[in-house]
Design an enzyme around this catalytic site. Sequence first.
Site, PDB file in Angstrom:
ATOM      1  N   LEU A  47       1.000  -1.275   0.052  1.00 40.90           N
ATOM      2  CA  LEU A  47      -0.119   0.178  -0.022  1.00 40.90           C
ATOM      3  C   LEU A  47       0.839   1.245   0.031  1.00 40.90           C
ATOM      4  O   LEU A  47       0.403   2.301  -0.490  1.00 40.90           O
ATOM      5  CB  LEU A  47      -0.996   0.162   1.295  1.00 40.90           C
ATOM      6  CG  LEU A  47      -2.156  -0.785   1.176  1.00 40.90           C
ATOM      7  CD1 LEU A  47      -2.727  -1.084   2.544  1.00 40.90           C
ATOM      8  CD2 LEU A  47      -2.969  -0.748   0.041  1.00 40.90           C
ATOM      9  N   GLY A  48       2.021   1.164   0.415  1.00 46.88           N
ATOM     10  CA  GLY A  48       2.926   2.432   0.612  1.00 46.88           C
ATOM     11  C   GLY A  48       3.939   2.080   1.493  1.00 46.88           C
ATOM     12  O   GLY A  48       4.034   1.016   2.331  1.00 46.88           O
ATOM     13  N   GLY A  71       6.770   3.935   4.434  1.00 46.44           N
ATOM     14  CA  GLY A  71       6.818   5.121   5.390  1.00 46.44           C
ATOM     15  C   GLY A  71       8.339   4.870   5.824  1.00 46.44           C
ATOM     16  O   GLY A  71       9.235   4.177   5.411  1.00 46.44           O
ATOM     17  N   ALA A  72       8.814   5.998   6.768  1.00 45.41           N
ATOM     18  CA  ALA A  72      10.136   5.898   7.182  1.00 45.41           C
ATOM     19  C   ALA A  72      10.454   4.749   7.923  1.00 45.41           C
ATOM     20  O   ALA A  72      11.827   4.586   7.775  1.00 45.41           O
ATOM     21  CB  ALA A  72      10.231   7.334   7.932  1.00 45.41           C
ATOM     22  N   GLY A  84       9.064   1.707   7.568  1.00 42.82           N
ATOM     23  CA  GLY A  84       8.909   0.287   7.077  1.00 42.82           C
ATOM     24  C   GLY A  84       7.751   0.260   5.855  1.00 42.82           C
ATOM     25  O   GLY A  84       7.176   1.586   5.574  1.00 42.82           O
ATOM     26  N   VAL A 128       3.953  -0.860   4.281  1.00 43.96           N
ATOM     27  CA  VAL A 128       2.389  -0.958   4.716  1.00 43.96           C
ATOM     28  C   VAL A 128       2.085  -1.857   3.555  1.00 43.96           C
ATOM     29  O   VAL A 128       2.051  -1.792   2.360  1.00 43.96           O
ATOM     30  CB  VAL A 128       1.709   0.011   4.777  1.00 43.96           C
ATOM     31  CG1 VAL A 128       0.276  -0.188   5.346  1.00 43.96           C
ATOM     32  CG2 VAL A 128       2.388   1.049   6.200  1.00 43.96           C
ATOM     33  N   LYS A 148       1.320  -2.779   8.834  1.00 44.03           N
ATOM     34  CA  LYS A 148       2.491  -2.204   8.900  1.00 44.03           C
ATOM     35  C   LYS A 148       3.477  -3.039   9.564  1.00 44.03           C
ATOM     36  O   LYS A 148       3.431  -3.525  10.560  1.00 44.03           O
ATOM     37  CB  LYS A 148       2.009  -1.020   9.742  1.00 44.03           C
ATOM     38  CG  LYS A 148       3.180   0.146   9.912  1.00 44.03           C
ATOM     39  CD  LYS A 148       2.484   1.159  10.545  1.00 44.03           C
ATOM     40  CE  LYS A 148       3.269   2.646  10.023  1.00 44.03           C
ATOM     41  NZ  LYS A 148       2.561   3.799  10.295  1.00 44.03           N
ATOM     42  N   ASP A 190       3.288  12.170  17.646  1.00 42.31           N
ATOM     43  CA  ASP A 190       3.761  12.245  16.355  1.00 42.31           C
ATOM     44  C   ASP A 190       2.511  12.608  15.347  1.00 42.31           C
ATOM     45  O   ASP A 190       2.415  11.944  14.128  1.00 42.31           O
ATOM     46  CB  ASP A 190       4.416  10.868  15.707  1.00 42.31           C
ATOM     47  CG  ASP A 190       5.219  11.001  14.411  1.00 42.31           C
ATOM     48  OD1 ASP A 190       5.713  11.998  14.060  1.00 42.31           O
ATOM     49  OD2 ASP A 190       5.448   9.956  13.795  1.00 42.31           O
ATOM     50  N   ASN A 228       0.095  11.194   9.262  1.00 43.44           N
ATOM     51  CA  ASN A 228      -0.397  10.088  10.112  1.00 43.44           C
ATOM     52  C   ASN A 228      -2.111  10.295  10.444  1.00 43.44           C
ATOM     53  O   ASN A 228      -2.514   9.549  11.275  1.00 43.44           O
ATOM     54  CB  ASN A 228       0.308  10.065  11.511  1.00 43.44           C
ATOM     55  CG  ASN A 228       1.552   9.615  11.557  1.00 43.44           C
ATOM     56  OD1 ASN A 228       1.991   8.923  10.484  1.00 43.44           O
ATOM     57  ND2 ASN A 228       2.329  10.107  12.564  1.00 43.44           N
ATOM     58  N   ASP A 251      -0.991   5.783  13.776  1.00 45.27           N
ATOM     59  CA  ASP A 251       0.342   5.456  14.352  1.00 45.27           C
ATOM     60  C   ASP A 251       0.564   6.010  15.963  1.00 45.27           C
ATOM     61  O   ASP A 251       1.439   6.669  16.416  1.00 45.27           O
ATOM     62  CB  ASP A 251       1.417   6.422  13.612  1.00 45.27           C
ATOM     63  CG  ASP A 251       1.829   5.713  12.364  1.00 45.27           C
ATOM     64  OD1 ASP A 251       1.525   4.429  12.149  1.00 45.27           O
ATOM     65  OD2 ASP A 251       2.549   6.451  11.590  1.00 45.27           O
ATOM     66  N   THR A 299      11.949  16.229   9.208  1.00 44.05           N
ATOM     67  CA  THR A 299      11.944  17.449   9.979  1.00 44.05           C
ATOM     68  C   THR A 299      11.288  17.442  11.123  1.00 44.05           C
ATOM     69  O   THR A 299      10.039  16.952  11.070  1.00 44.05           O
ATOM     70  CB  THR A 299      12.267  18.471   9.198  1.00 44.05           C
ATOM     71  OG1 THR A 299      10.964  18.409   8.509  1.00 44.05           O
ATOM     72  CG2 THR A 299      13.117  18.612   7.682  1.00 44.05           C
TER      73      THR A 299
HETATM   74  P1  ATP Z   1       5.996   8.113   8.565  1.00 45.36           P
HETATM   75  O1  ATP Z   1       6.589   6.859   8.371  1.00 45.36           O
HETATM   76  O2  ATP Z   1       7.191   9.163   8.380  1.00 45.36           O
HETATM   77  O3  ATP Z   1       4.888   8.204   9.650  1.00 45.36           O
HETATM   78  P2  ATP Z   1       3.938   7.670   6.790  1.00 45.36           P
HETATM   79  O4  ATP Z   1       3.036   7.855   7.932  1.00 45.36           O
HETATM   80  O5  ATP Z   1       3.518   8.037   5.464  1.00 45.36           O
HETATM   81  O6  ATP Z   1       5.346   8.106   7.157  1.00 45.36           O
HETATM   82  P3  ATP Z   1       3.413   4.930   7.061  1.00 45.36           P
HETATM   83  O7  ATP Z   1       2.297   5.229   8.389  1.00 45.36           O
HETATM   84  O8  ATP Z   1       4.450   3.726   7.364  1.00 45.36           O
HETATM   85  O9  ATP Z   1       4.187   6.130   6.771  1.00 45.36           O
HETATM   86  O10 ATP Z   1       2.537   4.791   5.798  1.00 45.36           O
HETATM   87  C1  ATP Z   1       3.050   4.315   4.544  1.00 45.36           C
HETATM   88  C2  ATP Z   1       2.050   4.228   3.607  1.00 45.36           C
HETATM   89  O11 ATP Z   1       1.080   3.267   3.697  1.00 45.36           O
HETATM   90  C3  ATP Z   1       1.379   5.511   3.603  1.00 45.36           C
HETATM   91  O12 ATP Z   1       0.933   5.896   1.978  1.00 45.36           O
HETATM   92  C4  ATP Z   1      -0.203   5.317   3.990  1.00 45.36           C
HETATM   93  O13 ATP Z   1      -1.092   6.049   3.272  1.00 45.36           O
HETATM   94  C5  ATP Z   1      -0.225   4.002   3.907  1.00 45.36           C
HETATM   95  N1  ATP Z   1      -0.985   3.296   4.906  1.00 45.36           N
HETATM   96  C6  ATP Z   1      -0.619   3.395   6.439  1.00 45.36           C
HETATM   97  N2  ATP Z   1      -1.408   3.013   7.091  1.00 45.36           N
HETATM   98  C7  ATP Z   1      -2.731   2.470   6.235  1.00 45.36           C
HETATM   99  C8  ATP Z   1      -4.184   1.967   6.614  1.00 45.36           C
HETATM  100  N3  ATP Z   1      -4.399   1.902   7.923  1.00 45.36           N
HETATM  101  N4  ATP Z   1      -4.818   1.951   5.641  1.00 45.36           N
HETATM  102  C9  ATP Z   1      -4.320   2.220   4.272  1.00 45.36           C
HETATM  103  N5  ATP Z   1      -3.198   2.499   3.734  1.00 45.36           N
HETATM  104  C10 ATP Z   1      -2.211   2.932   4.889  1.00 45.36           C
END
Ligand code: ATP
Length: 467
Positions: free
Chosen positions: A161-162, A164-165, A167, A169, A184, A285, A290, A306, A325
């Site tokens: 799905l995506g 993040g910093a 790991g 998802v 996640k 955070d 988030n 988160d 940042t």
């Molecule tokens: P960071 O790591 O800095 O918090 P982030 O919040 O984008 O950044 P993740 O929370 O790991 O990182 O999310 C990564 C990707 O997965 C994002 O594109 C986010 O939209 C998607 N994602 C996270 N949680 C969900 C969820 N519950 N349902 C659908 N997509 C999700």
Amino acid sequence: MVEVIPCSLPDTQSQKEFDWNEENDINVPKVWGWLYPTRLHLKPLDLVNSTFTLGRSIDCDIVLNGQNITPNILKIVSKRHFKIYREDVDQSTIMYLEDCSYNGTFINGQRVGKGKKVILQNGDEISIGHPSVRVYVFKCICDSVHLPKEISSKYVVTRLLGTGACGEVKLVWNKKTCEKYAMKKIVKNKFMTILKKPQANDPARIMNEVKILKSLNHPCVIHMEDIVDTEDAVYIILELMEGGELFDRIVSFNLGIPEPDAKIIFYQIILAVYYLHQQGITHRDLKPENILLSENRPDTIVKVSDFGLSKFVNEETVLTTVCGTPMYVAPEILLTKGRGSYTKQIDVWSLGVILYVTLSGHLPFSQDDPKLTLAEQITKGIYTFPYSCFKNVSNTAIDLIKKILVVDPTKRLTVEEILKHPWFNDEILLSKVSRLIGSEHIVCDFGFNLDEEQVFEPNSKRLRICN
Ligand code: ATP
């Protein structure tokens, strides 16, 4: 013991509906799984067609008869005993087994039930008539390798799905209910000192935190279904949000989200943070990345995500992600370099930055200022409301931001006070939000009648902070 016989292309499967390998443009059918027999006279099968059947009937892909199965087993086999099929949903391939039999089809010893289906996963053992009558082992090409047993036994992991910093998802499916979730995976590596504090290694303490996080229940807080903490990673199964991040919604507008829609979003975020604070949880955070939206439309349910991370990862990592940042970080944290003790007011500061950016499309603090560093701007509370960015924003909204972005946490509005701010004294807003999440979650209704059907008991647990 399962006896696995090597696979070769079978001659029993009717090859009517091929999915041709487009990349090589040669007539090679795409195989999406294999059935390996666990009985000597059964043939292995490459799953090529989208549907595959097994039974006594001669039109099944694998026909059970006196030549390949003993008579005492044959008499408990239905004409069509089970069906295996694949579905391409949401860019993922899900493989199911549907039980069509009277005497039962069993997956790893568990009866599926006539007319019911289960999601098939790599290595599943299929039995017919009785759990001990194992006939095939299912193998698929999309393998969930390296997953802890707690995850692989319950979920099928599919597309990304995506990232993040911390790991990645992935979209996962509950094998029993076929419901979709987001998983996640936070990899523990050298950048992230996980469970560094000695007391954090205490399994009882971790389990207690997990219990609290899983028990949270609010329409604006992402539901955490499962958490599995392993040596190398933390796996969190979350409610799936299909509308993307607030961050992307903001950047899709030039000058921020139109105020009425921004207000609906922000009010729900405040309700979520109010709820978390009441449960004794400080998010730490909060940022638009988030905050997730359930649908891709203006008035949608918004959920905070988160919030449990700080329980599992090192505090400094959460507050300033590895490459990130401290754009949303409260001044008191920067002043003590993340080593002080803080109140839940650190979340309120982040809420102020979120409101500023949601309404204007710009951040209140800039890394490009030639005179002041980002930390100086934040710790001194130096920011402005440029006309070009705020020309469409009401004075009441600006007043709220000013009262939130106050350096001294004791003089900053609390979440309760934010809920009472005149910006939210808006019947249309409160009606829309109560329609989205239910009027019982509206904390301060300013005396509006939001739901005529609703009867409020004098001693009801409903939270009201307005008289
Ligand atoms: P960071 O790591 O800095 O918090 P982030 O919040 O984008 O950044 P993740 O929370 O790991 O990182 O999310 C990564 C990707 O997965 C994002 O594109 C986010 O939209 C998607 N994602 C996270 N949680 C969900 C969820 N519950 N349902 C659908 N997509 C999700």
